[in-house]
Each structure stands twice: as structure tokens, then as C-alpha cells.
Design an enzyme around this catalytic site. Sequence first.
Site, PDB file in Angstrom:
ATOM      1  N   CYS A 289      51.770 -15.404 -22.963  1.00 19.13           N
ATOM      2  CA  CYS A 289      52.759 -16.720 -23.762  1.00 19.13           C
ATOM      3  C   CYS A 289      52.955 -16.727 -23.437  1.00 19.13           C
ATOM      4  CB  CYS A 289      52.667 -15.509 -25.059  1.00 19.13           C
ATOM      5  SG  CYS A 289      51.728 -15.133 -26.749  1.00 19.13           S
ATOM      6  N   ALA A 290      53.913 -18.000 -22.090  1.00 16.24           N
ATOM      7  CA  ALA A 290      54.422 -17.253 -20.966  1.00 16.24           C
ATOM      8  C   ALA A 290      55.689 -18.968 -21.714  1.00 16.24           C
ATOM      9  CB  ALA A 290      53.379 -17.934 -19.766  1.00 16.24           C
ATOM     10  N   ALA A 291      55.929 -19.323 -21.906  1.00 16.77           N
ATOM     11  CA  ALA A 291      56.750 -20.275 -22.416  1.00 16.77           C
ATOM     12  C   ALA A 291      58.532 -19.967 -23.067  1.00 16.77           C
ATOM     13  CB  ALA A 291      56.753 -21.576 -23.108  1.00 16.77           C
ATOM     14  N   PRO A 292      59.259 -19.967 -21.730  1.00 15.11           N
ATOM     15  CA  PRO A 292      59.367 -21.497 -20.730  1.00 15.11           C
ATOM     16  C   PRO A 292      59.373 -20.681 -19.192  1.00 15.11           C
ATOM     17  CG  PRO A 292      61.372 -20.722 -21.455  1.00 15.11           C
ATOM     18  CD  PRO A 292      60.235 -20.150 -22.710  1.00 15.11           C
ATOM     19  N   ASP A 313      49.513 -21.802 -22.787  1.00 11.52           N
ATOM     20  CA  ASP A 313      51.084 -21.621 -24.024  1.00 11.52           C
ATOM     21  C   ASP A 313      49.406 -22.873 -24.964  1.00 11.52           C
ATOM     22  OD1 ASP A 313      53.784 -20.895 -24.848  1.00 11.52           O
ATOM     23  OD2 ASP A 313      52.847 -23.113 -25.555  1.00 11.52           O
ATOM     24  N   CYS A 411      60.829  -9.697 -28.904  1.00 14.15           N
ATOM     25  CA  CYS A 411      62.347  -9.414 -29.013  1.00 14.15           C
ATOM     26  C   CYS A 411      62.503  -8.791 -30.507  1.00 14.15           C
ATOM     27  CB  CYS A 411      62.742 -10.487 -28.100  1.00 14.15           C
ATOM     28  SG  CYS A 411      61.630 -12.305 -29.564  1.00 14.15           S
TER      29      CYS A 411
END
Length: 487
Positions: A289-292, A313, A411
Site C-alpha cells: 500500500c505504497a502511495a505516495p 497501489d 496511523c
Amino acid sequence: MDFLNNIQPRETALKVLYEINEKGAYSNIALNKFLKSSGHTEKDNAFITEIVYGTVKWKSAIDLVIEKYSKIKLKKLSPYILNILRMGVYQILYMDKVPDSAACNESVKLARKYGHEASSRYVNAVLRSVARENEAVGNGATKNETIVNKAELKDLSHLINYPDKVKQPAAYLSARYSHPEWMAERWISRFGIEFTESLLEANSKNPDFTLRVNLLKASREELAESLRNRGYVVENGKYLPYALVVKNPSSIMMIDEYKEGLFNIQDESSMLASQILNPQPGWFVIDVCAAPGGKTAHIAQLMNNTGKVIAGDIHEHKIALIQQTAKRLGASIVETMLHDAAVYNENLGEKADAVLVDAPCTGYGIIRRKPDIKWTSSPGEIAEITKLQARILDNASKYVKPGGVIVYSTCTIEKEENEMMVENFVASHPDFYLEDISSFLPEGLKKPEAKNGYIQIYPNVDNIDGFFISRMRRRQRCETWDKTHLP
């Protein structure tokens, strides 16, 4: 024209607030969209940004003030007039350097443009009543027309009656710190009143503007000196040796050091996820889940740009963001992949030395940075998002080769999304176990739970973004999977 007595920046702020409050847009995305196309000056943009974030942050407290002085119910007001009032009240109560006259007069002009003459008279009456009473009790500080201060937590008990803190603690904290009452009640039941009040107060403060130094291109000392030569006030981060805090970050994304990839804008909590992953040079790593792309590029940096990192993504425009970030930061080993992390990709089965799952989450740990999260969240969303997180984590675990590691991070501060998620995962996946992460943590963050394989960071305790990070290792095939012998 002085921007404090100018309708145009306020009109842009109004348009952004309309997108956020009425269309559900993310505050940072809506703000960036309008600022890029507005043609305003740097000073205007700072003013607009302050009004937008401040008005969103203190929305419920501001609404209580408006309700006291308005003869019309808020739900009967047009969205534009309500947001104009919110902006006006925010400037009067929270922006000490904006003259009350400017806040009132420019709001009246906006009301006339987005409503009619009666709207402008109504807005004028409400705002001048707020200004008069605020001034009467000594809260109207001398106002200088050239500087805009960042808003701080204000006691509005002279304007509104807060609920009794002892008899109605959730209602009191909701009104005092501008959070939904259900959220305050949830956290009181989990953390207690004192901790919850501390948490809500931390959410109400402006977070540090933190940079991750790209050690592929510069040292922290070199970047700090370069930034100071440009007039920036810079100090070392709280925990990590490659973090810098900039006190006056205006236009920092326009300077050569940013364009050349000497740093990325990233909170220290976010940096910890890649550090705890601890990828080694030559590894094959997947960021699902790399973005950004900030964590992806950090992984490449820790690998000294040798090996391979696949960044995935689900959205094409976010793939473009990852590519831009990797290119700017010189992370040449990064390859992108358009893919839904909730769907298993058989081509990646048991191939990765390490996998990062920075999962979609409620975001309750970064409310101080994205205050609209308070108003777009609902009590029932946790149950829904944990289902998605579990699917993503299960699929990602299948990409890890025997002996490899997986880091799961969010987060947020909700145990259902964090401790319970990883504990349920290892309970149902006996080939994985939680691994002590104490050695990967800096001094000051070596918490007792680190020995259990995870860490929970809170903004009110650690003064960085609220984050959860865990590390799990997959057993070698020769190891026993007998649960009675798990470490």
C-alpha cells in the site's frame, strides 16, 4: 492590496471549505488543488491554509459560538453562508493578528456575493456580536495587520457554556477541544478522562513540520546547513538521526534541495515503519500500500539502493505519485505495480524477503495533521475497515518467503486495528510470530510492548504522529509449528 483586507484569499478558502464540508473532500487534497490554480501570492497561500485548517479543526466549537448569536438554526443556513460565518468567527477568535473589522467586512462581502443583501446583514450582525463580546472580556488582543499567528487552543467559556466536566465528561471534552462527542466517549472508556483530555489537546496543536533526510544524497548536517543558509529555522528531530524539524517551512517544496531529492516531508512515526522493517541491501521487498511513496523510497535508501522494491497501489494516479517520489529521491531500485492489495497476486507468492503493509485505517493518530478526519469518521467504520485490513495482511503474508519478515503499520490508535489485528493474525497463522523490535527503536521510544513485537505511539505522549508498528517473522520450513512451542 493587503491580504488581510482582501476578499480574494478568503473566497478561495471558502471554496476549499465547501469542498471539504459539503463534498467530503480531503482537506490537504482540496487545499492543494485550489492553491495550485489560484495564482495567489505566497503570503495569500499561507493565510488561506491557516483559515482552512483552523476552521476545520475548530468547527464544532465555532458552531457553538454561531448558535449562541444566530437567530437562525445552522441547519437552515445555506452551506456557503454557514462556512462564511465559520471563517469569520475563526478569524475573530483564533487569528489574533487579523483585525476584527477586516474579518467582519470581508465576510459581509462574501455573504453578499454568495447570498443576498439580507445574508450580508445577517452575517454582519452575528460576527459583530461575537467580536463585541470577545473584546468586552479582554480576549480581543491588539491586532497587527501584517502578521498572521497560528491558532492555539482557546478557552471560549466567555462565549459559550461548556457542559459540566464531572457530570458530562464526553460532552465537555467535545465542546472544549472540538471533537465529536462519540469519539471523546469512546476514548474515555478506553483510556480514562485524563489521558483522553491530553490526547484531544494534542490533536488541537499544530504538528511539527518534519523532513526525512535522503542519506543517498546528503547528510543531516549538510542539509541542515543548506536550509539555514536559505533562512530556514532548523533543528534535529526528536528521535531519528535522519530527521529534521523546520520551524518556518513556507515554500520549502519550491527550493532546489527538495526538487533534487535531498529530503522528503515525512513525520518521524512514518519513518519508523521502514526502520523497523530493517531491509538489507540486495533484498527483494514489497510495499503493498505504497502511495505516495515516502516509505518506499525510505526502504530503498536503507537498502543503499541495491536489490529490488516493488511498490503497489490500486489507483493509477497514485502509482504516478510513487514514481515521481522515487525518481525525485533517486530510489532507482523501485518498480511500481498497479494492484489491489486485498487481492492475492500469485506471481509474488513466497518471493519477498520483507513486506511492508502500511494499511488503510481510520487515521485517528493523525487528526492534528488532518482535522477533517474528526468530522468524516463514524463509530461504525472501525468494524468495516478491520475486515479490509485483515484481508490485506493475509494476502501480503503469502508473499513472504520462509524466514522473511512482514511489518504491519497504521496511523491510528485503535486497538482493533492494531494490537488485536496482529495478535489475531499470528493466532490464525502459526507459521508467523511477533518478533521483539526493541533493537530497531531509538532511545525514548523503547517501550515495554516492543518486546511483544509492536509499538503504539501517541501524539500526546511521544509528540509525533499517532502510529502503530509491528514486525512478524515467518518460520523456516524446518521449524515446528506446534503452538505450544511458539516463542
